[in-house]
Motif scaffolding. Structure first.
Motif, mmCIF file in Angstrom:
data_model
loop_
_atom_site.group_PDB
_atom_site.id
_atom_site.type_symbol
_atom_site.label_atom_id
_atom_site.label_comp_id
_atom_site.label_asym_id
_atom_site.label_seq_id
_atom_site.Cartn_x
_atom_site.Cartn_y
_atom_site.Cartn_z
ATOM 1 N N GLY A 19 117.260 79.075 4.412
ATOM 2 C CA GLY A 19 116.002 79.139 5.162
ATOM 3 C C GLY A 19 116.164 78.964 6.657
ATOM 4 N N ARG A 59 118.108 87.100 4.510
ATOM 5 C CA ARG A 59 118.584 86.102 3.553
ATOM 6 C C ARG A 59 119.817 86.555 2.794
ATOM 7 N N ARG A 60 119.966 87.842 2.517
ATOM 8 C CA ARG A 60 121.153 88.288 1.774
ATOM 9 C C ARG A 60 122.421 88.059 2.596
ATOM 10 N N TRP A 106 105.195 72.852 3.689
ATOM 11 C CA TRP A 106 105.541 74.260 3.879
ATOM 12 C C TRP A 106 105.467 74.662 5.343
ATOM 13 N N TYR A 153 113.144 82.737 1.111
ATOM 14 C CA TYR A 153 112.065 83.695 0.850
ATOM 15 C C TYR A 153 111.383 84.180 2.123
ATOM 16 N N ARG A 154 111.467 83.403 3.215
ATOM 17 C CA ARG A 154 110.858 83.850 4.468
ATOM 18 C C ARG A 154 111.908 84.336 5.477
ATOM 19 N N ASN A 155 113.138 84.447 5.034
ATOM 20 C CA ASN A 155 114.226 84.865 5.911
ATOM 21 C C ASN A 155 114.532 86.342 5.670
ATOM 22 N N ASP A 174 119.342 83.205 -7.780
ATOM 23 C CA ASP A 174 117.882 83.174 -7.656
ATOM 24 C C ASP A 174 117.423 81.931 -6.908
ATOM 25 N N ARG A 224 120.740 76.188 -0.632
ATOM 26 C CA ARG A 224 119.388 76.751 -0.742
ATOM 27 C C ARG A 224 118.560 76.415 0.502
ATOM 28 N N MET A 250 117.891 82.817 -3.345
ATOM 29 C CA MET A 250 116.882 83.775 -2.894
ATOM 30 C C MET A 250 115.559 83.080 -2.610
ATOM 31 N N VAL A 251 115.182 82.133 -3.460
ATOM 32 C CA VAL A 251 113.944 81.384 -3.231
ATOM 33 C C VAL A 251 114.034 80.587 -1.933
#
Length: 238
Positions: A148, A107-108, A71, A102-104, A95, A144, A98-99
């Motif tokens: 990130g 992200r959208r 991580w 998650y730290r971006n 989803d 995915r 989106m995962v």
């Protein structure tokens, strides 16, 4: 971007990676090719922090990352797309994306860019990932990871189990990722596909690097042709 020197790693008392040294420069696509059981996946898992480094040096942009958990490696800009894709099967395509981000905070925006890059994912955005075809799942796994915003993408056997037509499409997309200022370390058993898009390449046999050089030069190397490319014209697929 990535520098590995005299790396040893394995499982329990089994030594799998034996004194491996290589580097990946900023903006390169570097292929690491080898037969099944050569140690390619173990090497990537070690770089990503999923396996311990027994000895040797591993640095990412000049920073020692030995012992760094996976991580934290992601926070430093290195992301692994694992062998077998490993999408979240019961979750939708959206989803999963989106995962991945998650730290971006943007992200959208990045997900919209990925859906434009992979139109088939856009068509299936609400579909469960486990119901996608193998090629679509591989596209989702890559998308995915990209949400990130990695600087270094580790790809483990992206062509595994895919039809030749899908492999060609997928590798064109990997080649085009260079436009996103992305550096790629590509681990592949399909040497034909890997050497066509890589800048440089290394050959891994029984845990050790036996050949290295410009990808075009390795495609014409007698040992590579005999062991990985067959006896036909380079670039032909069976």
């Amino acid at each position: 971007m990535l520098k590995v020197r005299n790396l040893y790693a394995g499982y329990g008392h089994l030594e799998v990676v034996r004194g491996v040294s290589f580097h990946v420069a900023l903006g390169e696509i570097v292929a690491l090719v080898g037969a099944n059981g050569a140690g390619k996946t173990t090497l990537l898992r070690t770089l990503a922090g999923l396996q311990p480094v027994w000895s040797g040096e591993v640095s990412l942009q000049g920073r020692d990352i030995r012992g760094m958990p996976a991580w934290r490696g992601i926070l430093q800009g290195m992301t692994l797309v694992p062998e077998g894709r490993l999408v979240f099967a019961d979750m939708s395509v959206m989803d999963n994306l989106m995962v991945g981000g998650y730290r971006n905070p943007d992200r959208r925006t990045d997900i919209a860019e990925m859906l434009a890059l992979f139109p088939r994912l856009d068509e299936r955005r609400q579909q469960q990932a486990g119901t996608l075809s193998g090629g679509e799942q591989q596209m989702l796994a890559i998308a995915r990871a990209l949400v990130g915003r990695p600087r270094l993408l580790l790809l483990d056997e992206p062509s595994m189990g895919l039809a030749p037509r899908i492999v060609s499409e997928l590798f064109r997309l990997i080649h085009d990722l260079r436009r996103k200022d992305l550096t790629v370390l590509l681990v592949e058993q399909n040497a034909v596909a890997a050497l066509q898009i890589a800048d440089r390449a290394y050959v891994l046999e029984t845990g050790a690097i036996t050949l290295e050089g410009d990808a075009n030069e390795l495609r014409d190397h007698p040992e590579v042709r005999r062991a990985y490319l067959g006896q036909g014209t380079i670039g032909e697929e069976s």
